[in-house]
Design a protein around this motif. Sequence first.
Motif, PDB file in Angstrom:
ATOM      1  N   ARG A 165     -33.964  30.227  -8.912  1.00 53.23           N
ATOM      2  CA  ARG A 165     -32.842  30.374  -7.973  1.00 53.23           C
ATOM      3  C   ARG A 165     -33.299  30.156  -6.533  1.00 53.23           C
ATOM      4  O   ARG A 165     -32.583  29.551  -5.718  1.00 53.23           O
ATOM      5  N   GLY A 206     -32.204  19.759 -20.177  1.00 51.33           N
ATOM      6  CA  GLY A 206     -31.915  19.007 -18.959  1.00 51.33           C
ATOM      7  C   GLY A 206     -33.059  18.882 -17.973  1.00 51.33           C
ATOM      8  O   GLY A 206     -32.830  18.624 -16.781  1.00 51.33           O
ATOM      9  N   ALA A 223     -33.769  26.418  -5.929  1.00 49.69           N
ATOM     10  CA  ALA A 223     -32.467  25.752  -5.764  1.00 49.69           C
ATOM     11  C   ALA A 223     -31.887  26.031  -4.381  1.00 49.69           C
ATOM     12  O   ALA A 223     -31.353  25.129  -3.727  1.00 49.69           O
ATOM     13  N   SER A 261     -34.227  12.873  -6.985  1.00 46.69           N
ATOM     14  CA  SER A 261     -33.979  14.190  -6.395  1.00 46.69           C
ATOM     15  C   SER A 261     -34.286  14.133  -4.903  1.00 46.69           C
ATOM     16  O   SER A 261     -35.178  13.397  -4.467  1.00 46.69           O
ATOM     17  N   ALA A 315     -31.233  27.333 -17.205  1.00 45.15           N
ATOM     18  CA  ALA A 315     -29.869  27.816 -16.976  1.00 45.15           C
ATOM     19  C   ALA A 315     -29.754  28.685 -15.723  1.00 45.15           C
ATOM     20  O   ALA A 315     -28.644  28.970 -15.274  1.00 45.15           O
ATOM     21  N   ASP A 340     -32.775  20.428 -10.097  1.00 42.88           N
ATOM     22  CA  ASP A 340     -33.690  19.695 -10.972  1.00 42.88           C
ATOM     23  C   ASP A 340     -34.972  20.484 -11.186  1.00 42.88           C
ATOM     24  O   ASP A 340     -35.494  21.126 -10.269  1.00 42.88           O
ATOM     25  N   SER A 356     -30.434  27.992 -12.652  1.00 44.51           N
ATOM     26  CA  SER A 356     -29.910  27.257 -11.495  1.00 44.51           C
ATOM     27  C   SER A 356     -29.612  25.827 -11.925  1.00 44.51           C
ATOM     28  O   SER A 356     -30.114  25.354 -12.948  1.00 44.51           O
ATOM     29  N   ASP A 357     -28.816  25.147 -11.115  1.00 43.67           N
ATOM     30  CA  ASP A 357     -28.452  23.761 -11.418  1.00 43.67           C
ATOM     31  C   ASP A 357     -29.440  22.755 -10.840  1.00 43.67           C
ATOM     32  O   ASP A 357     -29.281  21.549 -11.041  1.00 43.67           O
TER      33      ASP A 357
END
Length: 392
Positions: free
Chosen positions: A98, A152, A101, A71, A122, A127, A124-125
Amino acid sequence: MAIQKGLITVMDYRAAAQRTLPRMLYDFVVGGALDEQTVYRNREGFGDWWLRGRSFRSSAHVSLRRELFGSTLSFPLMLAPTGASGLLWPFGEAETARAAAAKGVIMQVSAGSLQSMEDIAAASDADKWLQLFLYRDRGLTLEFLDRARVAGYRAICVTTDAPVHGRRDRDTRNGFSIDRKLTPATLIDVAWHYRWWLRMARAPRFAMQNFAGRSTGNMVDMASYIASVLDPDVTWDDFSWLREQWKGPLIVKGVLDPGDARQAVERGADAVQISNHGGRQLDGTLASIDALPAVVDAVDGHVPVLLDGGISRGTDIVKAVALGAHACVIGRAHLWGLAVAGARGVEAVLDILEQEMRNAMTIGGWKTLCELDRASVTRLPSTSLQGELHDG
């Protein structure tokens, strides 16, 4: 990003949060164990370290970026796992995710979050890492690991310094309860902070969703259940078992002792996180910044060292990196932003710390983080400094 005029420091946001939150909730966040000596030292210990800037060093284009387990952090900062942060703002954990991110930092998600780890993932995308405890029921621990894989999560951050809850006098005096039920003792406090109450009244009923179905829906009962499943009877062999169960990055959080740091490396930890739980567990224990140099020496570059505790200025991050921290981790600091303005408040706090750090790096003549080392700082104990100022 300034949310309100006059909020230009992390401590400004703390003061604004104090005006916003009911007293017992503010005390829950700001408070620590017993006499809160460690809470105080976590922050004030940075004042013993002084930066030694360099002259005629080209620093017009400072880079704060840091790589960690694949990351890229926009600057060397992460968000600590803070339980029940959804009490400060509706869907507070998702708001924080959020904001993290948007600012390019990693969020460590608390096992004691009000939202489920799946919902936070879910949001935010970016890591995320999941905080984990070794529970009495190892099946529950395995269940959390499986859920983290599916959702994830990139890494697991196992907490070692909370086998039982610390004694927090503020919470006992306030009769703090993680519930929205009004009692005569809280009515006046809530009346003074009615905007918080109206805001939270529109949120779903409080519940620690990661433990849904394992206790009644009552928030107090669920908190009691979580306390009952913490396991004080764990050893390094239990950590080795956990290492076998999780193949991704595994971080040990709560390290203060150099011997423990070496043991963590030998047992397969991918990083160690210096932490005393924000001074909320064992009062009088070593402050994070005071533990940092010895822990860095103990791991000898084999794994990254993270520092968690007391960060309130960008210059604190500069000092920690100079002493060997790969990145720093903030807890209360981002909660003050969350309490004031949700995701926008967390972003604002992160902006403040990043801008302060960039300013310090530029003035001090450090163009990259790699240029910060122990020659960049010197230690002047506060008592010595006070004497010099008095004599002058």
